[in-house]
Scaffold this active site. Structure first.
Site, PDB file in Angstrom:
ATOM      1  N   ARG A 114       0.870  -1.088   0.045  1.00  0.00           N
ATOM      2  CA  ARG A 114       0.167  -0.111  -0.013  1.00  0.00           C
ATOM      3  C   ARG A 114       0.793   1.146  -0.115  1.00  0.00           C
ATOM      4  O   ARG A 114       2.176   0.935  -0.207  1.00  0.00           O
ATOM      5  CB  ARG A 114      -1.018  -0.106   1.214  1.00  0.00           C
ATOM      6  CG  ARG A 114      -0.213  -0.089   2.487  1.00  0.00           C
ATOM      7  CD  ARG A 114      -1.180  -0.014   3.756  1.00  0.00           C
ATOM      8  NE  ARG A 114      -0.215  -0.262   5.202  1.00  0.00           N
ATOM      9  CZ  ARG A 114      -0.631   0.005   6.220  1.00  0.00           C
ATOM     10  NH1 ARG A 114      -2.065   0.098   6.481  1.00  0.00           N
ATOM     11  NH2 ARG A 114       0.128  -0.273   7.167  1.00  0.00           N
ATOM     12  N   CYS A 118       1.929   7.505  -6.485  1.00  0.00           N
ATOM     13  CA  CYS A 118       2.872   8.848  -6.776  1.00  0.00           C
ATOM     14  C   CYS A 118       1.864  10.029  -6.694  1.00  0.00           C
ATOM     15  O   CYS A 118       0.731  10.122  -7.070  1.00  0.00           O
ATOM     16  CB  CYS A 118       2.898   8.844  -8.293  1.00  0.00           C
ATOM     17  SG  CYS A 118       3.572  10.260  -9.098  1.00  0.00           S
ATOM     18  N   GLU A 153      -1.912   7.825   6.585  1.00  0.00           N
ATOM     19  CA  GLU A 153      -0.557   7.865   7.130  1.00  0.00           C
ATOM     20  C   GLU A 153       0.108   8.337   5.880  1.00  0.00           C
ATOM     21  O   GLU A 153       1.389   7.501   5.151  1.00  0.00           O
ATOM     22  CB  GLU A 153       0.089   6.300   7.643  1.00  0.00           C
ATOM     23  CG  GLU A 153      -0.561   6.261   9.022  1.00  0.00           C
ATOM     24  CD  GLU A 153       0.152   4.976   9.840  1.00  0.00           C
ATOM     25  OE1 GLU A 153       0.742   4.253   9.058  1.00  0.00           O
ATOM     26  OE2 GLU A 153       0.085   4.948  10.980  1.00  0.00           O
ATOM     27  N   GLU A 316      -5.095   5.535  16.145  1.00  0.00           N
ATOM     28  CA  GLU A 316      -5.073   4.296  16.269  1.00  0.00           C
ATOM     29  C   GLU A 316      -3.995   4.022  17.350  1.00  0.00           C
ATOM     30  O   GLU A 316      -2.951   4.723  17.560  1.00  0.00           O
ATOM     31  CB  GLU A 316      -4.126   3.681  15.006  1.00  0.00           C
ATOM     32  CG  GLU A 316      -5.052   3.844  13.694  1.00  0.00           C
ATOM     33  CD  GLU A 316      -3.895   3.491  12.481  1.00  0.00           C
ATOM     34  OE1 GLU A 316      -2.980   2.755  12.499  1.00  0.00           O
ATOM     35  OE2 GLU A 316      -4.229   3.696  11.434  1.00  0.00           O
ATOM     36  N   TRP A 324       4.239  -6.024  13.751  1.00  0.00           N
ATOM     37  CA  TRP A 324       5.424  -5.450  13.109  1.00  0.00           C
ATOM     38  C   TRP A 324       6.549  -4.808  14.137  1.00  0.00           C
ATOM     39  O   TRP A 324       7.656  -4.541  13.493  1.00  0.00           O
ATOM     40  CB  TRP A 324       5.072  -4.298  12.296  1.00  0.00           C
ATOM     41  CG  TRP A 324       4.278  -3.181  12.802  1.00  0.00           C
ATOM     42  CD1 TRP A 324       2.891  -3.022  12.796  1.00  0.00           C
ATOM     43  CD2 TRP A 324       4.442  -2.016  13.496  1.00  0.00           C
ATOM     44  NE1 TRP A 324       2.419  -1.969  13.654  1.00  0.00           N
ATOM     45  CE2 TRP A 324       3.539  -1.256  14.121  1.00  0.00           C
ATOM     46  CE3 TRP A 324       6.132  -1.616  13.828  1.00  0.00           C
ATOM     47  CZ2 TRP A 324       3.615  -0.162  14.552  1.00  0.00           C
ATOM     48  CZ3 TRP A 324       5.993  -0.358  14.557  1.00  0.00           C
ATOM     49  CH2 TRP A 324       4.711   0.606  15.106  1.00  0.00           C
ATOM     50  N   HIS A 367      -2.236  -8.925  14.198  1.00  0.00           N
ATOM     51  CA  HIS A 367      -1.949  -7.604  14.898  1.00  0.00           C
ATOM     52  C   HIS A 367      -3.221  -7.422  15.806  1.00  0.00           C
ATOM     53  O   HIS A 367      -4.265  -8.221  15.814  1.00  0.00           O
ATOM     54  CB  HIS A 367      -2.380  -6.599  13.889  1.00  0.00           C
ATOM     55  CG  HIS A 367      -1.846  -5.144  14.131  1.00  0.00           C
ATOM     56  ND1 HIS A 367      -2.612  -4.708  15.317  1.00  0.00           N
ATOM     57  CD2 HIS A 367      -1.085  -4.427  14.116  1.00  0.00           C
ATOM     58  CE1 HIS A 367      -2.242  -3.612  15.251  1.00  0.00           C
ATOM     59  NE2 HIS A 367      -1.034  -3.153  14.708  1.00  0.00           N
TER      60      HIS A 367
HETATM   61  C1  GAL Z   1      -0.727   1.815  10.930  1.00  0.00           C
HETATM   62  C2  GAL Z   1      -1.536   1.777   9.941  1.00  0.00           C
HETATM   63  C3  GAL Z   1      -2.882   0.863   9.959  1.00  0.00           C
HETATM   64  C4  GAL Z   1      -2.187  -0.612  10.421  1.00  0.00           C
HETATM   65  C5  GAL Z   1      -1.456  -0.198  11.797  1.00  0.00           C
HETATM   66  C6  GAL Z   1      -0.786  -1.562  12.359  1.00  0.00           C
HETATM   67  O1  GAL Z   1       0.544   2.236  10.573  1.00  0.00           O
HETATM   68  O2  GAL Z   1      -2.424   3.122   9.463  1.00  0.00           O
HETATM   69  O3  GAL Z   1      -3.471   0.669   8.690  1.00  0.00           O
HETATM   70  O4  GAL Z   1      -1.557  -1.149   9.409  1.00  0.00           O
HETATM   71  O5  GAL Z   1      -0.393   0.434  11.347  1.00  0.00           O
HETATM   72  O6  GAL Z   1      -0.273  -1.426  13.716  1.00  0.00           O
END
Ligand code: GAL
Length: 681
Positions: A114, A118, A153, A316, A324, A367
């Site tokens: 994602r 451009c 983001e 978020e 991650w 996640h």
């Molecule tokens: C953010 C993103 C979300 C999701 C999240 C996972 O950076 O905006 O869509 O991927 O991380 O922690």
């Protein structure tokens, strides 16, 4: 009044991706039940739903989104509706490869992932304009619409021919002539002078990156171009729904939890109505204490609150772990409530999560989420989320309150870029953002409110301004420092300040005259130490260790309050204080540990009214942050440690989370949080 203005609840809920579950109506039905049970009221929808909204070019499907909007409205919820530009459908990448990015090596990126679009591509702009217009026409008057969430983001850069042309245009507008550009970039260096605009390209990691003015302008251009794309995205939304606020989710740089590095959010903030950001601290990690990390989280929240000097949103966060980090550890019992309340304590009016329901496949299937694969409300995470939802309902009267601070720390993106680019000092030890966070730590430890502002901020409302490592400093910033101090302010700066102007060209003729006057010193040399080198400072009877940087100073009107102990500059001034007009300017010439910052800021806090007078006996791992209305004060008391703590405060109060009265001796269990309401008189 808009739905946003009328909302009297704190927001709780988060990113909801029904587009992944359209073949499972029973799941979507269950979501509504669980939303209510978890005390959630606000959902961000559509960030990545372009392939469901327009599965083939020109073929639009909004029925599913109609139902989701209606359903959320039927349970009293708000929708933060996203524009889907963060990810594009495969048909678009295939038919119009120009929408995909070209990296700095001039390699065309392929479809996938994602955030791979451009910002200059005319086709991408055209396609998102069509999509956004359809969204606003269809949902602009929907009663659930609460806010627009633009893309996701924003980040990254593209080096395609369109972007190169736009970069050149931007440079032409900025410099007018090639002569001015060549001068500003010091371009004759290694034969980089340009004789035609077409010769200029974006910097590349496989080409020349030694022309610092060029690198700095490219970074400025990337911010400009990102904002330009954002402005393009919001054109119809602004026109057709002027009353619906617009946000886009900002970030932090993650492992270290320092401010986001690649976009100048100070500029971007001017274009959004409500600041929102995504916060993912690695709680319970093995390299720092809980309080160390909490202080960094505090810094970034303060930065986002300060951008508009009003409450912001956490867009978020995770209810448990992420997928991650290097190690994705779960939050320990108590941490979810504590970390959620910390956002509110620093000025957020929400705690929203990524993600509502854990996806079944692809990279985010592990996640953290409010609803797990077990689809149950019984598990620990769901119960923790519900407890936060209940707490937010109990404390909702604080929504909209704000605490203005008397201390400002200056964070300057351009300075950070230029300093990182500088070949000199030591790349490993520059650590500009981390240095600011170390200074911030004193104030966090002592429960003193701080705003984190840019160098464009109005400084007159602060008593103390801290501007460490201002390697790049514009003349207008020096002038504003001068007027701030001369009118009674206290300014603190440090080593590696005052080297270059806004073009990353060094000042000539010694340390800038205006800084010499403000600080009453002149900087002669900066010694860069090897990682194992140490020097010592003497302050009264105490000595403090110094590492990384030692500035050799010559006194003008300033007095030296601290001297070096060792090396060829032993017994010369290391820390100085100058009276300038009605105020004072301190210069900390060497990099010290927090131990010395504790001493020097203690002295400054004593000379002013900065100290938090409500906390009679605090604790460095218990953070106290307040939010105020004119008539009421609220104190969040948060134990960021794994042990019981006692603190003493000046007045009795009511804890809104448990609805219990508290006296002045407060005992806190590990990770416990209180929200105490006081009457001001
Ligand atoms: C953010 C993103 C979300 C999701 C999240 C996972 O950076 O905006 O869509 O991927 O991380 O922690």
């Amino acid at each position: 009044m808009t739905r946003y203005e009328l909302e009297d609840r704190l927001l709780h809920g988060g990113d909801y991706n029904p587009d992944q579950w359209l073949d499972h109506p029973e799941i979507l039905e269950k979501d509504l039940e669980l939303m209510k049970k978890s005390k959630s009221n606000t959902f961000s929808i559509g960030m990545f739903s372009w392939s469901q909204l327009e599965p083939r070019e020109g073929e639009f499907h909004f029925e599913w989104l109609d139902k989701v909007m209606d359903d959320i409205y039927s349970i009293g919820g708000n929708v933060i509706l996203a524009t889907p530009s963060g990810a594009r459908p495969a048909w678009m990448s295939k038919k119009y490869p120009e929408v995909l990015r070209t990296n700095d090596k001039r390699e065309k990126m392929l479809h996938g992932g994602r955030h791979n679009h451009c910002f200059s591509s005319p086709v991408y702009r055209e396609k998102i304009a069509i999509m956004n217009q359809k969204l606003v026409e269809r949902y602009g008057n929907h009663p659930a619409l609460f806010m627009w969430h633009i893309s996701n983001e924003y980040s990254g850069e593209c080096h395609c021919d369109y972007c190169q042309a736009n970069f050149r245009e931007w440079l032409k507008n900025k410099y007018g002539s090639l002569k001015s550009l060549n001068d500003a970039w010091w371009a004759p260096f290694w034969s980089h002078a340009y004789s035609d605009w077409s010769e200029i390209e974006s910097p590349s990691s496989i080409g020349e990156t030694m022309v610092h003015g060029h690198n700095l302008d490219w970074k400025r251009f990337v911010t400009h171009q990102t904002i330009d794309f954002y402005e393009h995205e919001i054109k119809d939304l602004r026109r057709l729904t002027p009353e619906v606020p617009i946000t886009t989710n900002f970030m932090a740089d993650t492992h270290d939890l320092i401010p986001f590095q690649s976009l100048d959010y100070g500029q971007f903030a001017k274009h959004v109505d409500v600041i929102s950001w995504d916060c993912y601290p690695a709680w319970h990690n093995d390299w720092e204490t809980t309080a160390d990390l909490a202080s960094k989280v505090g810094f970034i929240n303060d930065q986002y609150r300060s951008m508009k000097q009003k409450p912001f949103l956490i867009m978020e966060s995770t209810p448990s772990g992420v997928n991650w980090h290097d190690v994705n550890k779960m939050k320990r019992p108590g941490m979810h409530l504590l970390s959620s309340m910390q956002f509110i304590a620093h000025g957020s009016d929400s705690n929203l999560y990524f993600q509502w329901r854990k996806s079944r496949g692809s990279s985010e299937k592990f996640h953290g989420a409010v609803v797990d694969h077990d689809n149950s409300e019984e598990n620990r995470v769901f119960q923790d989320v519900k407890a936060v939802g209940e707490a937010l309902e109990k404390i909702k009267e604080i929504k909209g309150s704000y605490k203005a601070a008397k201390v400002a720390i200056l964070y300057d993106w351009e300075n950070n870029w230029a300093l990182n680019d500088a070949q000199g000092f030591s790349n490993a030890s520059k650590r500009y953002p981390q240095t600011l966070q170390e200074h911030y730590r004193y104030f966090w430890n002592h429960d003193i409110a701080v705003e984190v502002v840019t160098s464009e901020a109005d400084l007159s409302k602060y008593d103390l301004v801290i501007a460490p490592m201002m390697y790049l400093i514009r003349e207008d910033v020096m002038a504003r420092f001068a007027s701030f101090v001369s009118q009674g302010g206290i300014l603190v700066s440090t080593y590696i300040t005052g080297y270059v102007n806004e073009n990353d060209l060094t000042y000539l003729g010694g340390w800038p005259q205006q800084l010499q006057e403000i600080f009453g010193i002149s900087v002669k040399e900066t010694d860069t130490l090897y990682p194992n080198d140490r020097n010592q400072l003497r302050y009264g009877a105490q000595t403090f260790e110094v590492k990384d940087y030692c500035t050799i100073l010559e006194l003008g009107t300033a007095e030296s309050i601290v001297y070096y102990e060792e090396d060829f500059y032993a017994k010369t001034p290391a820390v100085t204080k100058n009276n300038y007009g009605q105020g004072q300017a301190y210069f900390i010439g060497a990099r010290t540990g927090l131990d010395f910052l504790e001493v020097i800021y203690d002295q400054i806090a004593k000379e002013t009214t900065l100290a938090n007078s409500w906390v009679i006996k605090g604790d460095k791992e218990v953070s106290v942050q307040s939010r105020d209305f004119d008539e009421e004060s609220y104190y969040f008391v948060m134990n960021f440690s794994e042990s019981n703590k006692m603190i003493e405060v000046a007045s009795e109060s009511l804890d809104l989370i448990t609805n219990t009265s508290k006296d002045c001796q407060l005992e806190l269990k590990p990770y416990e949080v209180l929200l105490l309401k006081l009457k001001q008189n």
